[in-house]
Scaffold this motif. Structure first.
Motif, mmCIF file in Angstrom:
data_model
loop_
_atom_site.group_PDB
_atom_site.id
_atom_site.type_symbol
_atom_site.label_atom_id
_atom_site.label_comp_id
_atom_site.label_asym_id
_atom_site.label_seq_id
_atom_site.Cartn_x
_atom_site.Cartn_y
_atom_site.Cartn_z
ATOM 1 N N ALA A 104 0.059 91.392 -0.882
ATOM 2 C CA ALA A 104 0.630 91.406 -2.163
ATOM 3 C C ALA A 104 0.292 92.754 -2.933
ATOM 4 N N ARG A 105 -0.683 93.211 -3.126
ATOM 5 C CA ARG A 105 -0.990 94.620 -3.892
ATOM 6 C C ARG A 105 0.073 95.664 -3.290
ATOM 7 N N LEU A 106 0.253 95.641 -1.934
ATOM 8 C CA LEU A 106 1.187 96.635 -1.331
ATOM 9 C C LEU A 106 2.483 96.500 -1.914
ATOM 10 N N LYS A 107 2.850 95.230 -1.934
ATOM 11 C CA LYS A 107 4.241 94.927 -2.482
ATOM 12 C C LYS A 107 4.241 94.933 -4.091
ATOM 13 N N ARG A 108 3.253 95.242 -4.705
ATOM 14 C CA ARG A 108 3.130 95.077 -6.261
ATOM 15 C C ARG A 108 3.535 93.768 -6.571
ATOM 16 N N VAL A 109 3.076 92.678 -6.016
ATOM 17 C CA VAL A 109 3.314 91.116 -6.574
ATOM 18 C C VAL A 109 1.913 90.449 -6.702
ATOM 19 N N ARG A 110 2.190 89.758 -7.833
ATOM 20 C CA ARG A 110 0.893 88.915 -8.075
ATOM 21 C C ARG A 110 1.035 87.621 -7.255
ATOM 22 N N LEU A 111 -0.123 87.176 -6.754
ATOM 23 C CA LEU A 111 -0.380 86.226 -5.839
ATOM 24 C C LEU A 111 -1.400 85.189 -6.248
ATOM 25 N N GLU A 112 -1.045 83.804 -6.526
ATOM 26 C CA GLU A 112 -2.016 82.910 -6.822
ATOM 27 C C GLU A 112 -2.266 81.533 -6.232
ATOM 28 N N ALA A 113 -3.350 81.116 -6.233
ATOM 29 C CA ALA A 113 -3.359 79.831 -5.533
ATOM 30 C C ALA A 113 -3.904 78.574 -6.684
ATOM 31 N N HIS A 114 -3.335 77.481 -6.337
ATOM 32 C CA HIS A 114 -3.449 76.307 -7.454
ATOM 33 C C HIS A 114 -3.977 75.083 -6.705
ATOM 34 N N ARG A 115 -5.161 74.726 -7.063
ATOM 35 C CA ARG A 115 -5.887 73.465 -6.487
ATOM 36 C C ARG A 115 -5.015 72.093 -7.389
ATOM 37 N N LYS A 116 -5.558 71.073 -6.331
ATOM 38 C CA LYS A 116 -4.838 69.757 -6.717
ATOM 39 C C LYS A 116 -6.209 68.823 -6.736
ATOM 40 N N ASP A 117 -6.309 67.932 -7.690
ATOM 41 C CA ASP A 117 -7.487 67.159 -7.687
ATOM 42 C C ASP A 117 -7.330 66.251 -6.710
#
Length: 220
Positions: A104-117
């Motif tokens: 993602a950094r090489l593409k200059r893109v932010r990448l996030e994970a989201h959890r579910k309860d």
């Protein structure tokens, strides 16, 4: 499929070890700076405590980063231990996002994970499922553009086990983008991996979102 798995593991391992090398390089550089600061302090009779503390904090941060990277890599190395097993979706999402950060950094893109309860799981091939999510992330990273955001979440709705969403920076994607994306080799690769797992995939939007559905005939 075995060849694809081997290539995938090699690519992820190469990315993770490159990150670990960067961690060690920063620690080495910081250790050298500490030596210089101590030597300078011995000469002028004054130890630069503030600079030393700042440098030690930097080393601690990198050690923690290295521990996380090596832990994720070790977990990933054990993914092929079973061809079919219950997969915790929260853990799988966090793992694939963590191991994809360099790409993602090489593409200059932010990448996030989201959890579910609560517990979210699916019975499937653990490594092939990570391959599927990684291919989906890569597909949208190649399309979202610099400074865009890719987010990955488990169980976004009943009947679905994961969703990979893209939010471009400054512009809005049109539905035509989904049609264009479906004609790419990247999407065909995603479809092939999904078929091997009996998991239907679909593109929604705008904004573009790749959704992975429950395996056909297999309860989550």
């Amino acid at each position: 499929m075995q060849t694809q798995k081997a290539l995938f593991m090699g690519r992820i391992t190469a990315g993770a070890t490159h990150e670990i090398k960067n961690v060690l390089a920063i620690i080495k550089e910081s250790a050298g700076l500490i030596e210089d600061l101590i030597s300078l302090g011995e000469k002028n009779g004054r130890i630069p405590v503030e600079k030393l503390t700042k440098t030690l904090t930097k080393i601690t941060d990198q050690v923690n980063r290295g521990v996380e990277l090596s832990t994720r890599l070790n977990e990933f190395a054990h993914t092929p231990d079973q061809d079919a097993a219950p997969v915790d979706l929260n853990i799988a999402v966090e793992r694939v996002v963590s191991l994809s950060q360099r790409f993602a950094r090489l593409k200059r893109v932010r990448l996030e994970a989201h959890r579910k309860d609560g517990e979210q799981s699916v019975f499937t091939d653990p490594l092939a499922f990570l391959m599927l999510m990684f291919s989906g992330i890569e597909l949208l990273m190649n399309h979202v553009g610099e400074n865009g955001l890719i987010s990955v979440e488990p169980s976004p709705a009943q009947g679905d086990i994961a969703a990979i969403s893209s939010v471009p920076a400054g512009t809005t994607m049109a539905m035509d983008d989904a049609k264009t994306l479906m004609e790419t080799e990247g999407f065909q690769r995603v479809e092939e991996l999904a078929r091997n797992l009996n998991m239907p995939v679909r593109l929604e939007g705008p904004p573009l979102r790749l959704v992975i559905a429950e395996p056909v005939g297999s309860p989550v």
